[in-house]
Design a protein around this motif. Sequence first.
Motif, short mmCIF file in Angstrom:
data_model
loop_
_atom_site.label_atom_id
_atom_site.label_comp_id
_atom_site.label_asym_id
_atom_site.label_seq_id
_atom_site.Cartn_x
_atom_site.Cartn_y
_atom_site.Cartn_z
N GLY A 1 0.72 -1.39 -0.08
CA GLY A 1 0.00 0.07 0.07
C GLY A 1 0.69 1.40 0.00
O GLY A 1 0.30 2.32 0.03
N ALA A 2 2.07 1.08 0.32
CA ALA A 2 3.11 2.36 0.14
C ALA A 2 2.99 3.12 -1.20
O ALA A 2 2.66 1.99 -2.15
CB ALA A 2 4.33 1.86 0.64
N ASP A 3 3.49 4.34 -1.59
CA ASP A 3 3.64 4.58 -2.82
C ASP A 3 4.97 4.99 -3.43
O ASP A 3 5.21 5.03 -4.60
CB ASP A 3 2.71 6.00 -2.90
CG ASP A 3 1.34 6.04 -2.45
OD1 ASP A 3 0.70 5.31 -3.22
OD2 ASP A 3 1.16 6.70 -1.30
N HIS A 4 5.79 4.69 -2.48
CA HIS A 4 7.45 5.01 -2.91
C HIS A 4 8.24 4.39 -1.82
O HIS A 4 8.04 4.53 -0.80
CB HIS A 4 7.71 6.58 -3.30
CG HIS A 4 8.72 6.75 -3.96
ND1 HIS A 4 8.81 6.78 -5.42
CD2 HIS A 4 10.20 6.95 -3.64
CE1 HIS A 4 9.94 6.89 -5.86
NE2 HIS A 4 10.48 7.17 -4.89
N TYR A 5 9.26 3.63 -2.45
CA TYR A 5 10.43 3.30 -1.45
C TYR A 5 11.76 4.03 -1.81
O TYR A 5 12.16 4.01 -3.00
CB TYR A 5 10.69 1.76 -1.69
CG TYR A 5 11.57 1.15 -0.85
CD1 TYR A 5 11.30 0.83 0.32
CD2 TYR A 5 12.94 0.69 -1.51
CE1 TYR A 5 12.09 0.27 1.06
CE2 TYR A 5 13.79 0.01 -0.70
CZ TYR A 5 13.72 -0.19 0.70
OH TYR A 5 14.52 -0.69 1.47
N LEU B 1 8.45 12.63 -3.37
CA LEU B 1 7.24 13.23 -2.76
C LEU B 1 6.11 13.62 -3.98
O LEU B 1 5.16 13.36 -3.95
CB LEU B 1 7.52 14.77 -1.98
CG LEU B 1 8.32 14.57 -0.71
CD1 LEU B 1 8.60 15.95 -0.22
CD2 LEU B 1 7.25 14.23 0.34
N GLN B 2 6.88 14.17 -5.05
CA GLN B 2 5.73 14.17 -6.39
C GLN B 2 5.18 13.02 -6.67
O GLN B 2 4.08 12.69 -7.02
CB GLN B 2 6.61 14.86 -7.35
CG GLN B 2 6.98 16.49 -7.00
CD GLN B 2 8.00 16.93 -8.10
OE1 GLN B 2 8.53 16.19 -8.95
NE2 GLN B 2 8.28 18.18 -8.06
N ALA B 3 5.97 11.81 -6.77
CA ALA B 3 5.38 10.49 -7.30
C ALA B 3 4.41 10.13 -6.29
O ALA B 3 3.38 9.64 -6.74
CB ALA B 3 6.49 9.29 -7.36
N ALA B 4 4.60 10.27 -5.15
CA ALA B 4 3.55 9.70 -3.95
C ALA B 4 2.55 10.57 -4.19
O ALA B 4 1.34 9.95 -3.84
CB ALA B 4 4.21 9.93 -2.45
#
Length: 204
Positions: free
Chosen positions: A73-77, A92-95
């Motif tokens: 469920g996370a948006d970025h690693y 931040l922008q990608a998430a």
Amino acid sequence: GLVALFLFWELTPDLPEALRRAESDVLLLDISMGEARCFELIRQLRAAGDLRPQIVLGRETDDLLGEAYLVAGADHYLLTPEATPSAVTYALQAAIAAGRNREAELARARLAVAIEQVSEGVAITDTLGVALYVNPAFEALSGQSADYVQANYTKYEYRIAMRDGVKLVTAVYVPKDVSQPYHILLTRTPYDAEGAPGFQRETS
């Protein structure tokens, strides 16, 4: 402005609820809390309907681990050693973009459920008037499916002025077969004496 919430502490029973109440735009989850705890926190927040973007800060260059967090469920690693200002900005922008897409998908899903359940007929067409979808109420009212409407009717849209000057969008479905007369099914939203919209259906 953008508010980010950093997490470094232990996962306690009241933590997910506390985070849901916290005012933040993005959650930055540090893997130092432990992988299992981090996974569990992500799952709990998503299961509770928390749609905020989540970025996991990790220390291992492991594509499978990063992918596992995204699946959870996370948006970025983001690797902590590589967390330069430009890398953090990109994360931040990608998430945030992923979070907006998630909110839009949820809104579309809710709208789809509402359209399916509404008692009034709904037909969705493309810009050429070709029927793409009709809800169950439309099929019940007209006795026709989306495929039938697409094959046998042409849609026209007009803006018709009411007595108070308000123009209402009016969709007209005209049979392609003009060799015979047809009944008319009219559904309209007139205004009552106080100006509030009402509802009326007429057939002839």
